[in-house]
Every structure is written in structure tokens, then in C-alpha cells.
Scaffold this active site. Structure first.
Site, PDB file in Angstrom:
ATOM      1  N   HIS A 193       1.101  -1.047  -0.080  1.00 59.18           N
ATOM      2  CA  HIS A 193      -0.052  -0.086   0.279  1.00 59.18           C
ATOM      3  C   HIS A 193       0.758   1.579  -0.203  1.00 59.18           C
ATOM      4  O   HIS A 193       1.376   2.103   0.991  1.00 59.18           O
ATOM      5  CB  HIS A 193      -0.870  -0.264   1.194  1.00 59.18           C
ATOM      6  CG  HIS A 193      -2.223   1.247   1.328  1.00 59.18           C
ATOM      7  ND1 HIS A 193      -3.088   0.927   0.395  1.00 59.18           N
ATOM      8  CD2 HIS A 193      -1.542   2.239   1.541  1.00 59.18           C
ATOM      9  CE1 HIS A 193      -3.769   2.283   0.996  1.00 59.18           C
ATOM     10  NE2 HIS A 193      -3.155   3.210   1.543  1.00 59.18           N
ATOM     11  N   CYS A 194       0.955   1.690  -0.659  1.00 59.16           N
ATOM     12  CA  CYS A 194       1.781   3.424  -1.342  1.00 59.16           C
ATOM     13  C   CYS A 194       1.240   4.427  -0.720  1.00 59.16           C
ATOM     14  O   CYS A 194      -0.070   4.663  -0.903  1.00 59.16           O
ATOM     15  CB  CYS A 194       1.183   3.914  -2.769  1.00 59.16           C
ATOM     16  SG  CYS A 194       3.000   4.729  -3.441  1.00 59.16           S
ATOM     17  N   VAL A 195       1.619   5.219   0.587  1.00 59.66           N
ATOM     18  CA  VAL A 195       1.217   6.445   0.981  1.00 59.66           C
ATOM     19  C   VAL A 195       0.923   7.104  -0.212  1.00 59.66           C
ATOM     20  O   VAL A 195       0.108   8.414   0.268  1.00 59.66           O
ATOM     21  CB  VAL A 195       2.243   6.847   2.655  1.00 59.66           C
ATOM     22  CG1 VAL A 195       1.325   7.486   3.649  1.00 59.66           C
ATOM     23  CG2 VAL A 195       2.071   5.375   2.943  1.00 59.66           C
ATOM     24  N   GLY A 198      -1.797   6.668  -1.870  1.00 58.87           N
ATOM     25  CA  GLY A 198      -2.737   6.741  -1.656  1.00 58.87           C
ATOM     26  C   GLY A 198      -3.392   5.102  -2.267  1.00 58.87           C
ATOM     27  O   GLY A 198      -4.566   5.385  -1.433  1.00 58.87           O
TER      28      GLY A 198
END
Length: 346
Positions: A193-195, A198
Site C-alpha cells: 500500500h503506497c502512502v 494513497g
């Protein structure tokens, strides 16, 4: 009091119109993501804007050689566009793939009852593919199967349905899928999950994510070269300009190192057909626990992995069955000179 009431009424109307135009602002969970995107956009504009604002030589070069600046600006806007495209793309959710399979199955059953002919060609287009020794076939409208049967066929015989059912989504997970607690959905070929984006990185947008990293790395390298060129030509002319440029160059250098390592890491994952989750949590994944670390169970060879990554994964729902013991034994066999000549690695 009357003036205050008018101001409040005007403020409420303006806020309602703003929330209507930008629904993400009305969701408290999505506001930090919007702020992060705005901050990233502002960082790009600051780095490029200060460069053109302080570097008079670059402005003069733009007048003499406009193509040079045009190429830089083209890369600049292409990187930002790729960022927003990647952040808005679907990683490939399990629920979406299940809906496609079940809808295809319903259409096939209706077509079979109405006529002895196969299902309509509109539903015969390639929708879901399953690769692997156990069920290497394409699922079209003419041979659709239910999602539960489709998933269970990808696991070894005797596998309990409870072991491959997500306790959050209450849906059967194909191999390589994982539930993301940030998105609250199961993702096909979950990577991470790429912060910054998003969103999750999975089967549907890993290709877009790799291109974004590549473009961002190239943009940062080019910008760093322009900063170094400015400092070489204009050092000690104005100390406050030098301080600003050196400070930005230091932070830019850290970003370049991080992006280069990230690009190399994901290129390695692409060439071996792995995901970040599978590499980091290999010992915790039941079907990968007993496989040696130097064996890549889902790899089809470098060339096939590249083709699969670039042309297949992002266009359709491609599900992979677990490799058989015979395939794992073949992949664990060391390479010989004959294997290299016969392009076994490809």
C-alpha cells in the site's frame, strides 16, 4: 448581527458548492490524501520554479535552445500526469474479478437455456485468465465457472476453503491475493500500500507504478544536474541564493538515492515475477513457506515475465495457480551452460 448572518450564509453556500465539486473533501478519511497530493505537487513546482527564477543562465539557454527546456518541461508534466493516473487507477480488487466471473457465468447459463448455441460473442471476449499447471485455461463466456470453484481449482487438492477465505471481505482469495487494511479490500497480486499514492499497488497498476518511479527518477536526476550546473557557474555571487540551492540539492540527492533503490528493487521484482509482500513475508505465506528462497515459484523466465508484466497484467484479470511439485523441482535445478544456450532463463 445581520451582516454576520449574511457572511455565514455565504460561507455555507460556498462550502456546499466546494464539497459538491470535490467530494473527497467531505470524506475525513480522504482529506489527508488530498493534502499529500497537493504537497507533492507543490514540491515539484517549488524545485522547478526556483530553478527558473534564480538561474538566469538557464533562462538564456532557453531562448537559444528552446528544445532543451521543452524536453525538461515535457518530462515534468508527464511525471505529474503519471502520478495522478497511477494514484487513481485500480490495483485489481478480488471483488471486481469475482463479479466479472459470476456475471459471465450467469450470462452463459442464460444463453445455454435459450439456445444450444454457445454464448454470444460479446461475452466470449477474454475476461479472466488462469495460468498454471492445474488449470491453465482461459475463462470466456462459453466456459464460465463460479468464482469458488475457479479459486479452489488453483490450490492443491484437499485444500480447505477456510484457509483461502478472507475473514474481512468473506470472499475466496486466489493465490497471491491479500487483504489490505488501509483500503479494506482484497487485492490481486498485492505488492504494497503506497502512502504517497494513497492506493494499493497490485496486479492492475504495478506497471503504471513502475513507470511513475522511472519518470520521477529521471526528472529528479535532470533537476539535480541543473542545480549542480547553477552552483558551479554562480557560486559565491549571492550567499542566500547559494544557501537555498544547496539546501534543495541536498534534499533532492536523498530523494534520488531513494528513488534509484526503489526502481532497482521493483525492476528485480518484475524480472522474477515477485511482489514486495511475497519477498518480505515469504516465511509467513503458507504456500511459499516450504520453497527455497532462491526459487521463484511464479517466474516464467525473464522475457516471459516482462511480457506478462507489460501487456497482460494491466489489461485483464490474470490469476495464477500454485505451481506443481514437478515445476518447483524444475525451477530449483541449477543452471548449466546448456540451459544458458537454450535460453532456459527466458
Amino acid at each position: 448581527m445581520m451582516v454576520v448572518g449574511i457572511c455565514r450564509s455565504f460561507r455555507d453556500r460556498a462550502l456546499d458548492r466546494c464539497l459538491h465539486c470535490f467530494p473527497c473533501l467531505s470524506d475525513p478519511a480522504r482529506r489527508p490524501l488530498l493534502g499529500l497530493k497537493v504537497a507533492l505537487l507543490m514540491l515539484h513546482l517549488i524545485y522547478a520554479g526556483i530553478l527558473f527564477l534564480l538561474d538566469s543562465d538557464l533562462v538564456g539557454k532557453t531562448k537559444k535552445e528552446p528544445w532543451y527546456t521543452a524536453l525538461y518541461l515535457l518530462l515534468f508534466f508527464a511525471t505529474l500526469m503519471q502520478y495522478f493516473i497511477t494514484s487513481g487507477s485500480s490495483p485489481g480488487y478480488v471483488l471486481d474479478a469475482m463479479r466479472v466471473v459470476n456475471e459471465t457465468n450467469v450470462i452463459y447459463k442464460k444463453s445455454s437455456m435459450a439456445s444450444k448455441q454457445p454464448a454470444s460473442s460479446k461475452n466470449g471476449s477474454l475476461i479472466v485468465t488462469v495460468e498454471g499447471s492445474q488449470s491453465g485455461r482461459n475463462f470466456q463466456g462459453s466456459n464460465a465457472a463460479s468464482w469458488t470453484k475457479l479459486v479452489m481449482d488453483m490450490y492443491p487438492p484437499g485444500t480447505s476453503i477456510r484457509t483461502c477465505t478472507c475473514s474481512y471481505c468473506i470472499v475466496e482469495q486466489p493465490p497471491r491475493a491479500k487483504h489490505c487494511h488501509d483500503c479494506d479490500k482484497c487485492v490481486l497480486q498485492f505488492d504494497h500500500h503506497c502512502v504517497w499514492l494513497g492506493t494499493c499497488i497490485g496486479q492492475g497498476n504495478h506497471f503504471k507504478f513502475w513507470w511513475y518511479i522511472c519518470e520521477e527518477t529521471a526528472l529528479c536526476l535532470w533537476t539535480g544536474i541543473l542545480y549542480i550546473t547553477y552552483l558551479k557557474a554562480n557560486i559565491s555571487r549571492a550567499w542566500w541564493k547559494d544557501a537555498i540551492m544547496i539546501l534543495l540539492l541536498i534534499t533532492l540527492s536523498i530523494s534520488i538515492i531513494f528513488l534509484l533503490l526503489l526502481l532497482l528493487f521493483h525492476s528485480y521484482l518484475v524480472l522474477t515475477n515477485q511482489t514486495t509482500y511475497e519477498l518480505v513475508r515469504r516465511r509467513r505465506i503458507p504456500y511459499l513457506r516450504g520453497i527455497p528462497e532462491r526459487v521463484y515459484p511464479f517466474s516464467k523466465g525473464v522475457c516471459s515475465n516482462l511480457y506478462y508484466f507489460c501487456y497482460v497484467r494491466s489489461s485483464i484479470y490474470s490469476l495464477e495457480s500454485l505451481p506443481s511439485d514437478q515445476e518447483l523441482e524444475e525451477k530449483s535445478r541449477p543452471y548449466t551452460c546448456l540451459d544458458v544456450l537454450t535460453c532456459r532463463c527466458c
